[in-house]
Write a protein that holds these residues in place. Structure first.
Motif, PDB file in Angstrom:
ATOM      1  N   SER A 145      -0.361  10.753   6.857  1.00 48.60           N
ATOM      2  CA  SER A 145      -1.105  10.541   8.097  1.00 48.60           C
ATOM      3  C   SER A 145      -0.324   9.601   9.019  1.00 48.60           C
ATOM      4  O   SER A 145       0.342   8.679   8.558  1.00 48.60           O
TER       5      SER A 145
ATOM      6  N   LEU B  14       0.844  -1.204   0.000  1.00 44.95           N
ATOM      7  CA  LEU B  14       0.000   0.000   0.000  1.00 44.95           C
ATOM      8  C   LEU B  14       0.874   1.248   0.000  1.00 44.95           C
ATOM      9  O   LEU B  14       1.954   1.260   0.608  1.00 44.95           O
TER      10      LEU B  14
ATOM     11  N   SER C 113       1.522   7.308   3.350  1.00 46.68           N
ATOM     12  CA  SER C 113       0.614   8.428   3.563  1.00 46.68           C
ATOM     13  C   SER C 113       1.263   9.393   4.541  1.00 46.68           C
ATOM     14  O   SER C 113       2.107   9.021   5.340  1.00 46.68           O
TER      15      SER C 113
ATOM     16  N   GLY D  21      -1.354   5.400   8.513  1.00 45.23           N
ATOM     17  CA  GLY D  21      -1.479   5.207   7.077  1.00 45.23           C
ATOM     18  C   GLY D  21      -2.416   4.050   6.760  1.00 45.23           C
ATOM     19  O   GLY D  21      -2.907   3.347   7.655  1.00 45.23           O
ATOM     20  N   PRO D  22      -2.658   3.821   5.491  1.00 43.03           N
ATOM     21  CA  PRO D  22      -3.596   2.783   5.090  1.00 43.03           C
ATOM     22  C   PRO D  22      -3.109   1.368   5.388  1.00 43.03           C
ATOM     23  O   PRO D  22      -3.903   0.438   5.400  1.00 43.03           O
TER      24      PRO D  22
END
Length: 162
Positions: free
Chosen positions: A43, A38, A41, A46-47
Motif C-alpha cells: 500500500s 514495522l 506493505s 504503509g503501516p
C-alpha cells in the motif's frame, strides 16, 4: 508570571517545560524506532507512515520546548511555592481520567471524550461557557469520525451509536 507581562518566567515552570520537552523527545525516538521496525506493505500508505509522522512531530515539539527552556532559564526567577489547591486539582484530573476509562464502554467515545475535554479544561482554568462544551463535543465527534469511519479503527460507540 508570564513573559508578556514583562515579568521573568518562573524557574519551576521553565524546568518543567524542559523536562516535558525531553520526555517528548524520548517518546519521539521510541515511536520512530518502532515505526521503522514495522513490516513493509504494498500500500502507498504503509503501516509505518502515520507513526513516523507523529514521531517526527513529537520530536520537533520536544526540541522546541527544550530550546525555549534553555533560552528562558537564564532569566527565570524563583516564584511562589505552589498554587493554592494545586494538589486537589491534580487529584481531580486523575479522577476525570479514571471516569473516562470506566464510562468509555458504557457511554461510547464521543460522550466520554467530550466529558474528558470539558472536565480537564475546567480544572485547568478555562472559562465556563457553552462554547467549551461545543468545542469538546466537536473535537470528540471529529476524532470519532476520522478513526471510526475514515480509517476503520472501531471506537466504542455507546448506546447512541456514536
Amino acid at each position: 508570571m508570564t513573559e508578556s507581562s514583562g515579568q521573568a518566567p518562573d524557574r519551576r515552570t521553565v524546568l518543567a517545560s524542559g523536562a516535558f520537552g525531553a520526555l517528548m523527545l524520548l517518546g519521539a525516538v521510541l515511536v520512530i524506532v518502532d515505526a521503522a521496525r514495522l513490516p513493509e506493505s504494498s500500500s502507498p500508505m504503509g503501516p509505518a507512515v502515520l507513526p513516523m509522522v507523529i514521531g517526527v512531530l513529537l520530536g520537533v515539539v520536544g526540541i522546541g520546548l527544550l530550546v525555549q527552556a534553555k533560552v528562558k532559564l537564564a532569566a527565570a526567577t524563583t516564584g511562589a511555592p505552589w498554587q493554592p489547591r494545586a494538589g486537589l486539582r491534580v487529584v481531580a484530573l486523575v479522577v476525570v481520567l479514571v471516569l473516562f476509562a470506566v464510562l468509555l464502554p458504557l457511554l461510547g467515545y464521543v460522550v466520554t471524550a467530550a466529558g474528558l475535554f470539558v472536565g480537564t479544561a475546567l480544572l485547568l482554568g478555562a472559562p465556563r461557557s457553552w462554547q467549551l462544551v461545543a468545542y469538546g463535543w466537536a473535537l470528540a465527534a471529529t476524532v470519532f469520525l476520522v478513526f471510526d469511519r475514515l480509517i476503520g479503527l472501531s471506537l466504542p460507540s455507546g448506546p447512541w451509536g456514536f
